[in-house]
Enzyme design. Structure first.
Site, PDB file in Angstrom:
ATOM      1  N   ASP A 131     -18.600-105.673  30.416  1.00  0.00           N
ATOM      2  CA  ASP A 131     -18.104-105.109  31.674  1.00  0.00           C
ATOM      3  C   ASP A 131     -19.136-104.179  32.299  1.00  0.00           C
ATOM      4  O   ASP A 131     -19.926-103.545  31.601  1.00  0.00           O
ATOM      5  CB  ASP A 131     -16.784-104.364  31.407  1.00  0.00           C
TER       6      ASP A 131
ATOM      7  N   ASN B 218     -21.044-105.067  35.296  1.00  0.00           N
ATOM      8  CA  ASN B 218     -22.093-105.720  36.100  1.00  0.00           C
ATOM      9  C   ASN B 218     -22.062-105.257  37.554  1.00  0.00           C
ATOM     10  O   ASN B 218     -23.104-104.981  38.159  1.00  0.00           O
ATOM     11  CB  ASN B 218     -21.896-107.243  36.109  1.00  0.00           C
TER      12      ASN B 218
ATOM     13  N   HIS C  12     -24.304-109.591  38.015  1.00  0.00           N
ATOM     14  CA  HIS C  12     -23.925-110.723  37.150  1.00  0.00           C
ATOM     15  C   HIS C  12     -25.174-111.477  36.689  1.00  0.00           C
ATOM     16  O   HIS C  12     -25.265-111.893  35.540  1.00  0.00           O
ATOM     17  CB  HIS C  12     -22.990-111.679  37.894  1.00  0.00           C
TER      18      HIS C  12
ATOM     19  N   ARG D  55     -10.300-112.000  42.072  1.00  0.00           N
ATOM     20  CA  ARG D  55     -11.466-111.430  42.785  1.00  0.00           C
ATOM     21  C   ARG D  55     -11.715-112.171  44.100  1.00  0.00           C
ATOM     22  O   ARG D  55     -11.210-113.280  44.296  1.00  0.00           O
ATOM     23  CB  ARG D  55     -12.700-111.533  41.895  1.00  0.00           C
TER      24      ARG D  55
ATOM     25  N   LEU E 297     -25.780-119.012  14.156  1.00  0.00           N
ATOM     26  CA  LEU E 297     -24.843-118.099  14.834  1.00  0.00           C
ATOM     27  C   LEU E 297     -23.851-118.968  15.590  1.00  0.00           C
ATOM     28  O   LEU E 297     -24.243-119.979  16.177  1.00  0.00           O
ATOM     29  CB  LEU E 297     -25.596-117.215  15.844  1.00  0.00           C
TER      30      LEU E 297
ATOM     31  N   ILE F 176      -8.161-103.486  26.628  1.00  0.00           N
ATOM     32  CA  ILE F 176      -8.433-104.806  26.051  1.00  0.00           C
ATOM     33  C   ILE F 176      -8.468-105.885  27.142  1.00  0.00           C
ATOM     34  O   ILE F 176      -9.043-106.948  26.950  1.00  0.00           O
ATOM     35  CB  ILE F 176      -7.353-105.154  24.991  1.00  0.00           C
ATOM     36  N   SER F 177      -7.840-105.612  28.305  1.00  0.00           N
ATOM     37  CA  SER F 177      -7.847-106.539  29.446  1.00  0.00           C
ATOM     38  C   SER F 177      -7.501-107.980  29.053  1.00  0.00           C
ATOM     39  O   SER F 177      -8.165-108.932  29.490  1.00  0.00           O
ATOM     40  CB  SER F 177      -9.210-106.499  30.164  1.00  0.00           C
TER      41      SER F 177
HETATM   42  C1  IPE Z   1     -12.772-107.959  31.745  1.00  0.00           C
HETATM   43  O1  IPE Z   1     -13.442-107.264  32.741  1.00  0.00           O
HETATM   44  C2  IPE Z   1     -13.131-109.394  31.799  1.00  0.00           C
HETATM   45  C3  IPE Z   1     -14.534-109.718  31.556  1.00  0.00           C
HETATM   46  C4  IPE Z   1     -15.507-108.915  31.212  1.00  0.00           C
HETATM   47  C5  IPE Z   1     -14.843-111.099  31.715  1.00  0.00           C
HETATM   48  P1  IPE Z   1     -12.722-106.820  34.079  1.00  0.00           P
HETATM   49  O2  IPE Z   1     -13.676-105.970  34.797  1.00  0.00           O
HETATM   50  O3  IPE Z   1     -12.193-107.998  34.791  1.00  0.00           O
HETATM   51  O4  IPE Z   1     -11.500-105.978  33.498  1.00  0.00           O
HETATM   52  P2  IPE Z   1     -10.421-105.066  34.234  1.00  0.00           P
HETATM   53  O5  IPE Z   1      -9.668-105.929  35.179  1.00  0.00           O
HETATM   54  O6  IPE Z   1     -11.147-103.978  34.928  1.00  0.00           O
HETATM   55  O7  IPE Z   1      -9.562-104.544  33.135  1.00  0.00           O
HETATM   56  C1  IPE Z   2     -17.923-107.899  34.202  1.00  0.00           C
HETATM   57  O1  IPE Z   2     -18.442-107.031  35.149  1.00  0.00           O
HETATM   58  C2  IPE Z   2     -18.181-109.356  34.548  1.00  0.00           C
HETATM   59  C3  IPE Z   2     -16.985-110.099  34.926  1.00  0.00           C
HETATM   60  C4  IPE Z   2     -15.766-109.678  34.873  1.00  0.00           C
HETATM   61  C5  IPE Z   2     -17.218-111.464  35.379  1.00  0.00           C
HETATM   62  P1  IPE Z   2     -17.607-106.596  36.402  1.00  0.00           P
HETATM   63  O2  IPE Z   2     -17.846-107.556  37.506  1.00  0.00           O
HETATM   64  O3  IPE Z   2     -16.184-106.398  36.043  1.00  0.00           O
HETATM   65  O4  IPE Z   2     -18.282-105.203  36.736  1.00  0.00           O
HETATM   66  P2  IPE Z   2     -17.551-103.893  37.241  1.00  0.00           P
HETATM   67  O5  IPE Z   2     -16.486-103.568  36.226  1.00  0.00           O
HETATM   68  O6  IPE Z   2     -16.982-104.181  38.593  1.00  0.00           O
HETATM   69  O7  IPE Z   2     -18.635-102.875  37.277  1.00  0.00           O
HETATM   70 MG    MG Z   3     -15.089-104.800  35.402  1.00  0.00          MG
END
Ligand code: IPE
Ligand code: IPE
Ligand code: MG
Length: 265
Positions: free
Chosen positions: A26, A28, A43, A77, A137, A198-199
């Site tokens: 998380d 990015n 990303h 999104r 792995l 944990i999402s």
């Molecule tokens: C969780 O990240 C999913 C991935 C990293 C793929 P999110 O950024 O989508 O999580 P929430 O919605 O903030 O909990």
């Molecule tokens: C995680 O990074 C990647 C995906 C969920 C695809 P985010 O895109 O959620 O990055 P933030 O949380 O908005 O910084």
């Molecule tokens: Mg995120």
């Protein structure tokens, strides 16, 4: 290799490198926003970090690495971001699967793949088949994955194959139908990006996993971030409901067993 069974029923060896590491990658978007760049740049950078993480895990002797790439909730999104992520997924799959194979990595994808276009499904199936015999792995990518989805699909599949189980089934019956039934439960869970949740990741499997949260954003994750997480893991006492005293006693017994018998003159 340890047999694939519920880690909640065994006393694991401590002071060792975790066998299975599961990561929520998380942060990015925030990494890019901090640099006044579009979220998608984060990303793109995140993909490079995946390579770093794979290499670091192999060097440290981790056997299973599971990465959360796209959750069942991420469809909420903006359409633009989703379509970029799908395209990135295709590009990365096309470029990387052969390299993974050359490096002895077994590639697996878990999640509801019915939502992805046929092209993605085909690349995934080919990649899994090509790398099936590798054992350096096991890299699992969770794509359109949700822990609740996994529990639901496992239950449906089990009941379709064994309708009589409906009135009486146990954890072990169900466990075989989870998308990641080929792997032991994660020993160490890492979430980058600062959130402590944990999402809807591996809900069933994380029951007794050691959790590690770091503010480091995924594009900044490095071998040293992994080392900090592993160090923290190695300082934990995994009790699985037992007492500390019980664990120490079983460790003493194991140490006695490990002492080699003296050679006869
Ligand atoms: C969780 O990240 C999913 C991935 C990293 C793929 P999110 O950024 O989508 O999580 P929430 O919605 O903030 O909990
Ligand atoms: C995680 O990074 C990647 C995906 C969920 C695809 P985010 O895109 O959620 O990055 P933030 O949380 O908005 O910084
Ligand atoms: Mg995120």
């Amino acid at each position: 290799m340890r047999s694939v069974s519920s880690s909640t029923s065994q006393i694991p060896e401590s002071d060792i490198v975790p066998q299975h590491v599961a990561i929520i990658m998380d942060g990015n978007g925030r990494w890019a926003e901090e640099r006044f760049m579009p979220r998608i740049a984060g990303h793109q950078r995140g993909v490079e970090t995946v390579r770093t993480a794979i290499k670091a895990c192999i060097e440290r002797g981790v056997n299973y690495l599971t990465l959360f790439a796209f959750s069942s909730e991420n469809w909420r999104r903006p359409a633009e971001e989703i379509s970029f992520l799908m395209q990135l997924f295709i590009t990365v799959l096309e470029q990387e699967v052969i390299k993974l194979n050359e490096n002895g990595i077994r590639f697996k994808v878990i999640g509801d793949l019915s939502k992805f276009e046929p092209k993605i499904n085909k690349i995934i199936r080919n990649g899994e088949a090509m790398t099936a015999a590798n054992n350096r792995l096991t890299l699992t990518i969770a794509a359109n994955y949700g822990g609740r989805w996994d529990i639901m699909q496992a239950t449906r599949k089990m009941l379709a194959q064994h309708p009589k189980l409906v009135s009486n089934f146990g954890e072990e019956d169900l466990a075989q139908y989870f998308a990641m039934s080929y792997a032991p439960e994660p020993d160490l869970f890492i979430r980058t990006g600062g959130e402590q949740r944990i999402s809807n990741f591996l809900l069933w499997h994380l029951a007794y996993t050691e959790l590690y949260f770091t503010d480091t954003l995924w594009p900044d994750f490095s071998a040293s971030t992994l080392d900090l997480a592993i160090k923290s893991y190695q300082q934990r006492e995994r009790r699985f409901g037992r007492t500390s005293e019980q664990l120490k006693a079983s460790k003493r017994i194991n140490e006695v067993k490990k002492v080699p018998s003296k050679k006869k003159a």
